[in-house]
Design a protein around this motif. Structure first.
Motif, PDB file in Angstrom:
ATOM      1  N   HIS A  45       3.781   3.236   8.722  1.00 60.32           N
ATOM      2  CA  HIS A  45       3.911   2.166   7.726  1.00 60.32           C
ATOM      3  C   HIS A  45       2.547   1.583   7.402  1.00 60.32           C
ATOM      4  O   HIS A  45       1.542   1.916   8.027  1.00 60.32           O
ATOM      5  N   GLU A  46       2.541   0.692   6.419  1.00 57.50           N
ATOM      6  CA  GLU A  46       1.330  -0.009   6.011  1.00 57.50           C
ATOM      7  C   GLU A  46       1.293  -1.340   6.751  1.00 57.50           C
ATOM      8  O   GLU A  46       2.325  -1.946   7.017  1.00 57.50           O
ATOM      9  N   CYS A  47       0.107  -1.793   7.109  1.00 56.40           N
ATOM     10  CA  CYS A  47      -0.052  -3.112   7.723  1.00 56.40           C
ATOM     11  C   CYS A  47      -1.418  -3.656   7.321  1.00 56.40           C
ATOM     12  O   CYS A  47      -2.444  -3.056   7.643  1.00 56.40           O
ATOM     13  N   GLU A  48      -1.422  -4.762   6.619  1.00 62.54           N
ATOM     14  CA  GLU A  48      -2.669  -5.417   6.193  1.00 62.54           C
ATOM     15  C   GLU A  48      -3.644  -4.433   5.555  1.00 62.54           C
ATOM     16  O   GLU A  48      -4.794  -4.307   5.973  1.00 62.54           O
ATOM     17  N   ASP A  49      -3.182  -3.707   4.550  1.00 58.34           N
ATOM     18  CA  ASP A  49      -3.984  -2.739   3.792  1.00 58.34           C
ATOM     19  C   ASP A  49      -4.448  -1.534   4.614  1.00 58.34           C
ATOM     20  O   ASP A  49      -5.301  -0.775   4.170  1.00 58.34           O
ATOM     21  N   GLN A  50      -3.927  -1.383   5.824  1.00 58.94           N
ATOM     22  CA  GLN A  50      -4.256  -0.215   6.632  1.00 58.94           C
ATOM     23  C   GLN A  50      -3.005   0.623   6.829  1.00 58.94           C
ATOM     24  O   GLN A  50      -1.886   0.146   6.680  1.00 58.94           O
ATOM     25  N   PHE A  91      -2.617   4.964  15.834  1.00 56.29           N
ATOM     26  CA  PHE A  91      -3.926   4.516  15.360  1.00 56.29           C
ATOM     27  C   PHE A  91      -3.769   3.986  13.947  1.00 56.29           C
ATOM     28  O   PHE A  91      -2.852   4.359  13.226  1.00 56.29           O
ATOM     29  N   SER A  92      -4.670   3.069  13.589  1.00 59.29           N
ATOM     30  CA  SER A  92      -4.659   2.551  12.220  1.00 59.29           C
ATOM     31  C   SER A  92      -5.832   3.169  11.468  1.00 59.29           C
ATOM     32  O   SER A  92      -6.859   3.498  12.051  1.00 59.29           O
ATOM     33  N   VAL A  93      -5.616   3.342  10.175  1.00 53.27           N
ATOM     34  CA  VAL A  93      -6.635   3.943   9.316  1.00 53.27           C
ATOM     35  C   VAL A  93      -7.065   2.901   8.300  1.00 53.27           C
ATOM     36  O   VAL A  93      -6.254   2.393   7.527  1.00 53.27           O
ATOM     37  N   LYS A  94      -8.364   2.561   8.333  1.00 55.79           N
ATOM     38  CA  LYS A  94      -8.937   1.696   7.306  1.00 55.79           C
ATOM     39  C   LYS A  94      -9.169   2.579   6.091  1.00 55.79           C
ATOM     40  O   LYS A  94      -9.917   3.549   6.142  1.00 55.79           O
ATOM     41  N   MET A  95      -8.495   2.243   5.009  1.00 60.65           N
ATOM     42  CA  MET A  95      -8.494   3.114   3.842  1.00 60.65           C
ATOM     43  C   MET A  95      -9.847   3.113   3.118  1.00 60.65           C
ATOM     44  O   MET A  95     -10.512   2.084   3.029  1.00 60.65           O
ATOM     45  N   LYS A  96     -10.197   4.282   2.621  1.00 61.95           N
ATOM     46  CA  LYS A  96     -11.401   4.446   1.814  1.00 61.95           C
ATOM     47  C   LYS A  96     -11.199   3.708   0.488  1.00 61.95           C
ATOM     48  O   LYS A  96     -10.067   3.539   0.029  1.00 61.95           O
ATOM     49  N   GLY A  98     -10.472   2.806  -3.086  1.00 61.47           N
ATOM     50  CA  GLY A  98      -9.667   3.512  -4.068  1.00 61.47           C
ATOM     51  C   GLY A  98      -8.379   4.100  -3.507  1.00 61.47           C
ATOM     52  O   GLY A  98      -7.528   4.557  -4.263  1.00 61.47           O
ATOM     53  N   MET A  99      -8.232   4.087  -2.175  1.00 62.89           N
ATOM     54  CA  MET A  99      -7.006   4.601  -1.541  1.00 62.89           C
ATOM     55  C   MET A  99      -6.089   3.434  -1.196  1.00 62.89           C
ATOM     56  O   MET A  99      -6.564   2.389  -0.749  1.00 62.89           O
ATOM     57  N   GLN A 100      -4.804   3.612  -1.391  1.00 63.69           N
ATOM     58  CA  GLN A 100      -3.815   2.577  -1.084  1.00 63.69           C
ATOM     59  C   GLN A 100      -2.937   3.042   0.070  1.00 63.69           C
ATOM     60  O   GLN A 100      -2.298   4.090  -0.025  1.00 63.69           O
ATOM     61  N   ALA A 101      -2.898   2.244   1.137  1.00 60.31           N
ATOM     62  CA  ALA A 101      -2.069   2.600   2.293  1.00 60.31           C
ATOM     63  C   ALA A 101      -0.597   2.679   1.902  1.00 60.31           C
ATOM     64  O   ALA A 101       0.142   3.522   2.411  1.00 60.31           O
ATOM     65  N   GLY A 102      -0.171   1.827   0.982  1.00 63.13           N
ATOM     66  CA  GLY A 102       1.224   1.799   0.568  1.00 63.13           C
ATOM     67  C   GLY A 102       1.664   3.021  -0.210  1.00 63.13           C
ATOM     68  O   GLY A 102       2.855   3.232  -0.418  1.00 63.13           O
ATOM     69  N   SER A 103       0.729   3.853  -0.636  1.00 65.91           N
ATOM     70  CA  SER A 103       1.096   5.026  -1.433  1.00 65.91           C
ATOM     71  C   SER A 103       1.514   6.217  -0.565  1.00 65.91           C
ATOM     72  O   SER A 103       1.922   7.239  -1.086  1.00 65.91           O
ATOM     73  N   PHE A 104       1.435   6.073   0.768  1.00 69.39           N
ATOM     74  CA  PHE A 104       1.813   7.171   1.664  1.00 69.39           C
ATOM     75  C   PHE A 104       3.243   6.979   2.140  1.00 69.39           C
ATOM     76  O   PHE A 104       3.620   5.900   2.595  1.00 69.39           O
TER      77      PHE A 104
END
Length: 148
Positions: A45-50, A91-96, A98-104
């Protein structure tokens, strides 16, 4: 009073260090895609833009700031935090940019450069080193004995 230049290998007087080479992460040439990638996890899931992912690596752990990719080697972000029990961690991924965590979608696979992982053994207690003490009790590590 101790002056500068005492015995041993000191670290200097603390001046003139820290400025060499690295700035604040800006200005570095972007790294190209790795030669290969291995499956690192599945998105939860997404959490705080990650993006929070369940790790599927076998006997390895991703580096902090390890680059995370899609299967086509397009970088989506970097490992930010590692959390959970050691046998079932996430693990959490800090998005690059232009990338949206919510789009996955949940269950999407993410990938990592195999050179950006560490062996799990590095994070486990070192049981192989404990040897029986000379007194014959054989429990635990020798205590209170100097190392030279």
């Amino acid at each position: 009073v101790m002056g500068k230049g005492g015995k041993g290998k000191g670290k200097g007087d603390g001046k003139g260090k820290g400025d060499k080479g690295k700035g604040k992460g800006k200005g570095k040439a972007p790294l190209g895609p790795p030669d290969s990638v291995i499956e690192a996890g599945e998105t939860l899931h997404e959490c705080e833009d990650q993006l929070v992912c369940k790790c599927v690596l076998d006997q390895t752990v991703p580096y902090f700031n390890g680059r995370i990719f899609l299967e086509n080697k397009e970088q989506i972000g970097q490992v930010d935090e590692i959390l959970g029990p050691i046998n079932n961690f996430m693990f959490s991924v800090k998005m690059k940019e232009g990338m949206q965590a919510g789009s996955f979608k949940k269950g999407s696979k993410v990938w990592i450069d195999p050179n950006q992982t560490l062996p799990m053994q590095r994070f486990l207690p070192d049981l192989a080193i404990s040897k029986p003490s000379e007194s014959g009790k054989g429990k635990g590590k020798a205590k209170g004995k100097g190392k030279g």
